[in-house]
Write a protein that holds these residues in place. Structure first.
Motif, mmCIF file in Angstrom:
data_model
loop_
_atom_site.group_PDB
_atom_site.id
_atom_site.type_symbol
_atom_site.label_atom_id
_atom_site.label_comp_id
_atom_site.label_asym_id
_atom_site.label_seq_id
_atom_site.Cartn_x
_atom_site.Cartn_y
_atom_site.Cartn_z
ATOM 1 N N VAL A 147 -5.676 -0.956 -6.823
ATOM 2 C CA VAL A 147 -6.952 -0.536 -6.266
ATOM 3 C C VAL A 147 -6.789 0.707 -5.407
ATOM 4 O O VAL A 147 -5.724 0.924 -4.813
ATOM 5 N N GLU A 148 -7.837 1.509 -5.363
ATOM 6 C CA GLU A 148 -7.895 2.660 -4.472
ATOM 7 C C GLU A 148 -8.673 2.261 -3.232
ATOM 8 O O GLU A 148 -9.729 1.615 -3.337
ATOM 9 N N VAL A 149 -8.161 2.649 -2.059
ATOM 10 C CA VAL A 149 -8.847 2.345 -0.807
ATOM 11 C C VAL A 149 -9.129 3.629 -0.054
ATOM 12 O O VAL A 149 -8.566 4.669 -0.336
ATOM 13 N N GLN A 151 0.848 -1.183 0.000
ATOM 14 C CA GLN A 151 0.000 0.000 0.000
ATOM 15 C C GLN A 151 0.880 1.228 0.000
ATOM 16 O O GLN A 151 1.871 1.302 0.727
ATOM 17 N N SER A 152 0.526 2.190 -0.833
ATOM 18 C CA SER A 152 1.187 3.488 -0.871
ATOM 19 C C SER A 152 0.080 4.528 -0.898
ATOM 20 O O SER A 152 -0.678 4.609 -1.877
ATOM 21 N N ASN A 162 -3.334 5.945 -0.706
ATOM 22 C CA ASN A 162 -4.671 5.360 -0.845
ATOM 23 C C ASN A 162 -4.737 4.271 -1.908
ATOM 24 O O ASN A 162 -5.830 3.938 -2.372
ATOM 25 N N HIS A 163 -3.585 3.751 -2.302
ATOM 26 C CA HIS A 163 -3.574 2.727 -3.351
ATOM 27 C C HIS A 163 -2.864 1.469 -2.886
ATOM 28 O O HIS A 163 -1.877 1.538 -2.161
ATOM 29 N N VAL A 164 -3.372 0.333 -3.344
ATOM 30 C CA VAL A 164 -2.711 -0.949 -3.124
ATOM 31 C C VAL A 164 -2.337 -1.498 -4.497
ATOM 32 O O VAL A 164 -3.186 -1.610 -5.393
ATOM 33 N N PHE A 165 -1.064 -1.817 -4.633
ATOM 34 C CA PHE A 165 -0.504 -2.366 -5.859
ATOM 35 C C PHE A 165 -0.199 -3.843 -5.612
ATOM 36 O O PHE A 165 0.497 -4.168 -4.646
ATOM 37 N N THR A 166 -0.699 -4.726 -6.466
ATOM 38 C CA THR A 166 -0.332 -6.130 -6.314
ATOM 39 C C THR A 166 0.842 -6.448 -7.226
ATOM 40 O O THR A 166 1.015 -5.840 -8.289
#
Length: 152
Positions: free
Chosen positions: A150-152, A30-31, A33-37
């Motif tokens: 994804v945005e969280v 996570q960086s 508000n985003h999570v990168f897989t």
């Protein structure tokens, strides 16, 4: 809208265990508000579902199944970072790599396996930008690899 895991259950699916990395990396970070897989392979119960090239040893239909499993594995990686999939505001981007024979041009159809599943799981928040890329080979001779943002 119902909870993403309820939507998975309605499809007869569930969030799998996070697939173990095959090299030196983590499944997701996570960086802000985003999570990168990281790229997710079609691992099910610790093994690749299929190996080989789409258009060769792997049929387009089998490749779509692989893409869906990759999406499930990406969802698992996201959940491991944020704890609750209800925190996903939006699937922003999907990249689907398809190891294929030189004459196979159906990469977008394979990637639809990911896109359709994300839409069913996250509803309107699952609508995303996407790239579907044909490549000569993927790790472990996997036919498909998928990464999501994804945005969280």
């Amino acid at each position: 809208m119902s909870h993403p895991e309820e939507n998975l259950a309605e499809l007869g699916l569930s969030v799998p265990e996070v697939a173990r990395p095959v090299a030196v990396y983590v499944p997701a970070v996570q960086s802000g508000n985003h999570v990168f897989t990281s790229g997710q392979l079609p691992m099910r119960s610790g093994e690749l579902m299929y190996t080989g090239k789409v258009g060769g040893e792997v049929s387009p239909e089998e490749a779509v199944e692989c893409a869906q499993q990759c999406a499930l594995n990406a969802i698992a990686a996201v959940k491991a970072v944020i704890g609750d999939l209800a925190q996903v505001k939006r699937v922003v981007k999907v990249v689907c790599f398809v190891a294929s024979t030189p004459d196979f041009t159906g990469q977008p159809g394979v990637a639809n396996g990911v896109s359709e599943l994300l839409g069913k799981v996250f509803g309107d928040a699952g609508i995303h930008a996407r790239s579907a890329v044909g490549v000569s080979v993927l790790p472990l001779d996997a036919p498909v690899e998928v990464e999501i943002l994804v945005e969280v």
